[in-house]
Design a protein around this motif. Structure first.
Motif, short mmCIF file in Angstrom:
data_model
loop_
_atom_site.label_atom_id
_atom_site.label_comp_id
_atom_site.label_asym_id
_atom_site.label_seq_id
_atom_site.Cartn_x
_atom_site.Cartn_y
_atom_site.Cartn_z
N LYS A 58 0.83 -1.54 -0.02
CA LYS A 58 0.01 -0.01 0.15
C LYS A 58 0.67 1.37 -0.26
N LYS A 59 1.73 1.21 0.51
CA LYS A 59 2.85 2.57 1.43
C LYS A 59 3.95 2.88 -0.14
N THR A 60 4.30 1.25 -0.99
CA THR A 60 4.49 1.58 -2.36
C THR A 60 3.92 2.51 -3.17
N ALA A 61 2.97 1.50 -3.59
CA ALA A 61 1.16 2.47 -3.96
C ALA A 61 1.44 3.87 -4.29
N GLU A 62 0.84 4.35 -2.95
CA GLU A 62 0.79 6.09 -2.65
C GLU A 62 1.69 6.62 -2.94
N ILE A 63 3.25 6.27 -2.59
CA ILE A 63 4.29 6.98 -3.27
C ILE A 63 4.52 6.61 -4.35
N PHE A 64 4.30 5.57 -5.55
CA PHE A 64 4.73 5.67 -6.42
C PHE A 64 3.48 6.72 -7.84
N LEU A 65 2.69 6.95 -7.00
CA LEU A 65 1.06 7.05 -7.38
C LEU A 65 1.20 8.35 -7.06
N GLU A 66 1.68 9.12 -6.27
CA GLU A 66 1.78 10.39 -5.08
C GLU A 66 1.34 11.63 -6.46
N GLY A 67 0.52 12.49 -6.66
CA GLY A 67 0.43 13.87 -6.93
C GLY A 67 -0.75 12.95 -8.26
N LYS A 68 -0.99 11.81 -8.82
CA LYS A 68 -2.04 11.49 -9.69
C LYS A 68 -3.26 11.40 -8.97
N ASP A 69 -4.04 11.47 -10.10
CA ASP A 69 -5.64 10.90 -8.97
C ASP A 69 -5.91 9.31 -9.44
N THR A 70 -4.89 8.92 -9.64
CA THR A 70 -5.36 7.23 -9.48
C THR A 70 -6.03 6.46 -8.46
N PRO A 71 -6.44 6.02 -8.36
CA PRO A 71 -7.63 5.22 -7.14
C PRO A 71 -7.21 4.20 -7.19
N ILE A 72 -6.76 4.01 -6.17
CA ILE A 72 -5.76 2.39 -5.45
C ILE A 72 -7.06 2.13 -5.10
N VAL A 73 -6.98 0.56 -4.83
CA VAL A 73 -7.94 -0.24 -4.20
C VAL A 73 -7.41 -1.48 -3.78
N ILE A 74 -7.67 -2.27 -2.96
CA ILE A 74 -7.44 -3.19 -1.87
C ILE A 74 -8.17 -3.95 -2.02
N ASP A 75 -7.13 -5.09 -3.03
CA ASP A 75 -7.29 -6.70 -3.21
C ASP A 75 -6.98 -7.60 -2.55
N ASP A 76 -7.27 -7.92 -1.49
CA ASP A 76 -7.38 -9.27 -0.74
C ASP A 76 -6.56 -10.32 -1.47
N ARG A 77 -6.79 -10.63 -2.91
CA ARG A 77 -5.67 -11.50 -3.36
C ARG A 77 -4.96 -11.44 -3.90
N LEU A 78 -4.04 -9.69 -3.65
CA LEU A 78 -3.29 -9.90 -4.19
C LEU A 78 -2.55 -10.23 -3.07
N LYS A 79 -2.68 -9.87 -1.82
CA LYS A 79 -2.22 -11.06 -0.33
C LYS A 79 -1.20 -11.37 -1.06
N GLU A 80 0.97 -11.11 0.07
CA GLU A 80 1.14 -12.34 0.24
C GLU A 80 1.12 -13.33 -0.16
N MET A 81 2.26 -14.69 -0.81
CA MET A 81 0.90 -16.30 -0.17
C MET A 81 1.95 -16.13 0.88
#
Length: 182
Positions: A58-81
């Protein structure tokens, strides 16, 4: 377009401590690498970002997309193995006494042990995400970013490239490496 990125580094990455589903934050280097990725890829626009619920992603996504209007949607299927009782172990890769090492050295022969997730279950989870979310959005012409983890990313890439299980780890991305999938 469909893109994927692995989270930035954590202290556990640094000391090769097996993370899995343990919620470990980015370390200073992880934040810096995410900021560098932000600057390097600032020209790429994303319609939406799907992300693991774990803080390092989540923090990586927030930093990477900072300044953009890109919505970040959490999906539990993307949790690490999940690596079950072996999460937090050090030296798992080169220690044949640690049953989880088989996953990294011979994934084709790996069987779930100690409450860890099987590769088949991981594959089902990632294929479900691809079929229900990523592929339909891609078909609509949307630019989708997935921010996730090492093993989970390998599973997604393996589906798309039709990689055999024996070559599963050939798809491992570096931290904050952006890979265009489709």
């Amino acid at each position: 377009m469909l893109y994927i990125m692995r989270h930035g580094k954590t202290e556990w990455n640094k000391i090769e401590k097996l993370q899995g589903s343990v919620d470990i934050p980015l370390n200073e280097e992880g934040v810096l690498v995410a900021q560098k990725a932000h600057d390097k890829y600032k020209e790429i626009e994303f319609d939406i970002c799907y992300c693991s619920p774990l803080i390092r992603a989540k923090k990586t996504a927030e930093i990477f997309l900072e300044g953009k209007d890109t919505p970040i949607v959490i999906d539990d299927r993307l949790k690490e193995m999940s690596f079950g009782e072996f999460e937090g172990s050090v030296g798992y890769f080169n220690n044949p006494e640690n049953p989880i090492s088989k996953l990294f050295t011979d994934p084709e022969s790996y069987t779930s042990v100690g409450g860890s997730e099987s590769l088949d279950h991981l594959a089902e989870r990632t294929l479900s995400f691809l079929n229900e979310i990523a592929y339909p959005l891609h078909k609509e012409g949307k630019s989708v970013l997935i921010v996730c983890h090492g093993a989970l990313g390998c599973s997604i890439i393996s589906h798309i490239k039709n990689t055999p299980v024996s070559d599963f780890w050939d798809n491992l991305m570096g931290n904050c490496e952006l890979v265009k999938l489709l």
